[in-house]
Design an enzyme around this catalytic site. Structure first.
Site, PDB file in Angstrom:
ATOM      1  N   GLY A  31       0.816  -1.212   0.000  1.00  0.00           N
ATOM      2  CA  GLY A  31       0.000   0.000   0.000  1.00  0.00           C
ATOM      3  C   GLY A  31       0.843   1.251   0.000  1.00  0.00           C
ATOM      4  N   HIS A  37       4.180   2.161  -8.088  1.00  0.00           N
ATOM      5  CA  HIS A  37       3.184   1.081  -8.119  1.00  0.00           C
ATOM      6  C   HIS A  37       2.289   1.209  -9.356  1.00  0.00           C
ATOM      7  CE1 HIS A  37       3.892   1.386  -3.619  1.00  0.00           C
ATOM      8  NE2 HIS A  37       4.195   0.127  -3.874  1.00  0.00           N
ATOM      9  N   GLN A 148      12.284  -2.887  -9.992  1.00  0.00           N
ATOM     10  CA  GLN A 148      13.738  -3.022  -9.975  1.00  0.00           C
ATOM     11  C   GLN A 148      14.348  -2.282  -8.774  1.00  0.00           C
ATOM     12  OE1 GLN A 148      15.972  -4.759 -11.586  1.00  0.00           O
ATOM     13  NE2 GLN A 148      17.769  -3.667 -10.772  1.00  0.00           N
ATOM     14  N   ASP A 150      13.697  -2.543  -5.710  1.00  0.00           N
ATOM     15  CA  ASP A 150      14.043  -3.562  -4.719  1.00  0.00           C
ATOM     16  C   ASP A 150      14.709  -4.721  -5.468  1.00  0.00           C
ATOM     17  OD1 ASP A 150      12.861  -2.257  -2.400  1.00  0.00           O
ATOM     18  OD2 ASP A 150      10.971  -2.595  -3.412  1.00  0.00           O
ATOM     19  N   SER A 185       9.429   6.025  -3.500  1.00  0.00           N
ATOM     20  CA  SER A 185       9.251   4.998  -2.477  1.00  0.00           C
ATOM     21  C   SER A 185       8.199   5.460  -1.466  1.00  0.00           C
ATOM     22  CB  SER A 185      10.591   4.779  -1.741  1.00  0.00           C
ATOM     23  OG  SER A 185      10.368   4.189  -0.481  1.00  0.00           O
TER      24      SER A 185
HETATM   25  O1  PAF Z   1       7.908  -4.792  -2.050  1.00  0.00           O
HETATM   26  C1  PAF Z   1       6.967  -4.845  -1.229  1.00  0.00           C
HETATM   27  O2  PAF Z   1       6.136  -3.945  -1.131  1.00  0.00           O
HETATM   28  C2  PAF Z   1       6.858  -6.050  -0.309  1.00  0.00           C
HETATM   29  O3  PAF Z   1       8.104  -6.515   0.061  1.00  0.00           O
HETATM   30  C3  PAF Z   1       5.997  -7.185  -0.896  1.00  0.00           C
HETATM   31  C4  PAF Z   1       6.619  -7.757  -2.147  1.00  0.00           C
HETATM   32  C5  PAF Z   1       4.598  -6.663  -1.213  1.00  0.00           C
HETATM   33  C6  PAF Z   1       5.858  -8.308   0.131  1.00  0.00           C
HETATM   34  O4  PAF Z   1       5.241  -7.895   1.293  1.00  0.00           O
END
Ligand code: PAF
Length: 284
Positions: A31, A37, A148, A150, A185
């Site tokens: 979230g 996202h 990418q 992360d 982020s």
């Molecule tokens: O990258 C994230 O937001 C989290 O690590 C994930 C992949 C949703 C797992 O909780």
């Protein structure tokens, strides 16, 4: 757009879509959605016919003293973003849904989780792989989309999927940056205005690294020490580590060769920020 709060309801919705011949795309998130996202959702919409996003702040990937409690949970705003982006189903379970009893079954990817972020956040990846395995079992997607930004997480998840023969494909999408280069982020919102400005140095240090490699510098110690100088321009930045590793094995490189992942982790105030770039030295 449907909002599913239970495992049973998300399974029912996905099953119905699959029954109509739809390819299922999945974007797992915690979230506090932002343009990073949204870019994953867009990619999922491009590559699949039915997009499920999960919103779940996963307690098992936070260590003691980390920001689990304070992690932002703006569910209403997130749902608006999902609706606008054209998501089909939001899976927003409670912790009780996901972990109804003491969890004693864990998915642990070895080796790849021992370096980089694994050193500063022991147990973090075990929580990530376990929750992703659970989410993949619940949603049963054809494709799952990760950022990418992360980089280590994406590498670890890909390896888990391969090693456990999970029937889905992981798609890794480029890092989304602000105009000053700062990687977008959910944790950026913890930063005050000056701290945000300082944080732009993280990407500057990564660009410096790219330039040095382009200029033929191959000693990673030299590169790291010059990257440090860039970051040290802002006294607010506390460097946790700068690592140049093999992009597949994540092993530290003394001499730069092949595909290199340069990862930076810093703390500004109490906020930990991470960023990375991939450099293919063969394609200078
Ligand atoms: O990258 C994230 O937001 C989290 O690590 C994930 C992949 C949703 C797992 O909780």
């Amino acid at each position: 757009m449907k909002v599913a709060k239970t495992i049973e309801s998300v399974r029912r919705l996905v099953k119905a879509a699959r029954g109509k011949g739809k390819k299922i795309g999945f974007v797992p998130t915690m979230g506090a959605l932002h343009i990073g996202h949204i870019s994953l959702i867009k990619k999922a919409k491009l590559k699949t016919d039915f997009v499920v996003i999960s919103i779940f702040v996963n307690p098992t990937q936070f260590g003691p003293g980390e920001d689990f409690e304070k992690y932002p949970r703006p569910l209403k705003a997130d749902l608006e973003i999902c609706k606008k982006a054209g998501v089909d189903v939001v899976f927003a379970p409670t912790a009780k849904q996901m972990y109804p009893r003491e969890n004693i079954t864990w998915v642990n990817v070895e080796k790849l989780t021992e370096q980089l972020f694994g050193r500063s956040r022991p147990g973090h990846f075990r929580g990530v792989t376990t929750v992703c395995a659970k989410l993949f079992n619940i949603v049963a997607p054809d494709l799952a989309f990760f950022g990418q930004k992360d980089a280590q997480q994406a590498i670890v998840i890909k390896r888990m999927v391969a090693d456990l023969n999970m029937p889905l494909k992981i798609v890794v999408c480029p890092t989304v940056r602000q105009p000053d280069g700062l990687a977008v982020s959910s944790r950026n919102q913890y930063l005050a205005a000056q701290q945000k400005k300082d944080a732009a140095l993280i990407y500057k240090s990564l660009q410096k690294c790219r330039q040095m490699i382009k200029d033929g510098i191959s000693n990673s110690k030299t590169i790291i020490s010059r990257m440090r100088k860039v970051l040290q321009q802002a006294p607010s930045i506390k460097i946790e580590y700068i690592s140049l590793v093999d992009a597949e094995t994540l092993r530290e490189l003394d001499k730069i060769t092949g595909k290199v992942l340069t990862a930076v982790v810093v703390k500004i105030g109490s906020t930990r920020l991470i960023d990375n770039i991939l450099i293919d030295t063969e394609k200078k």
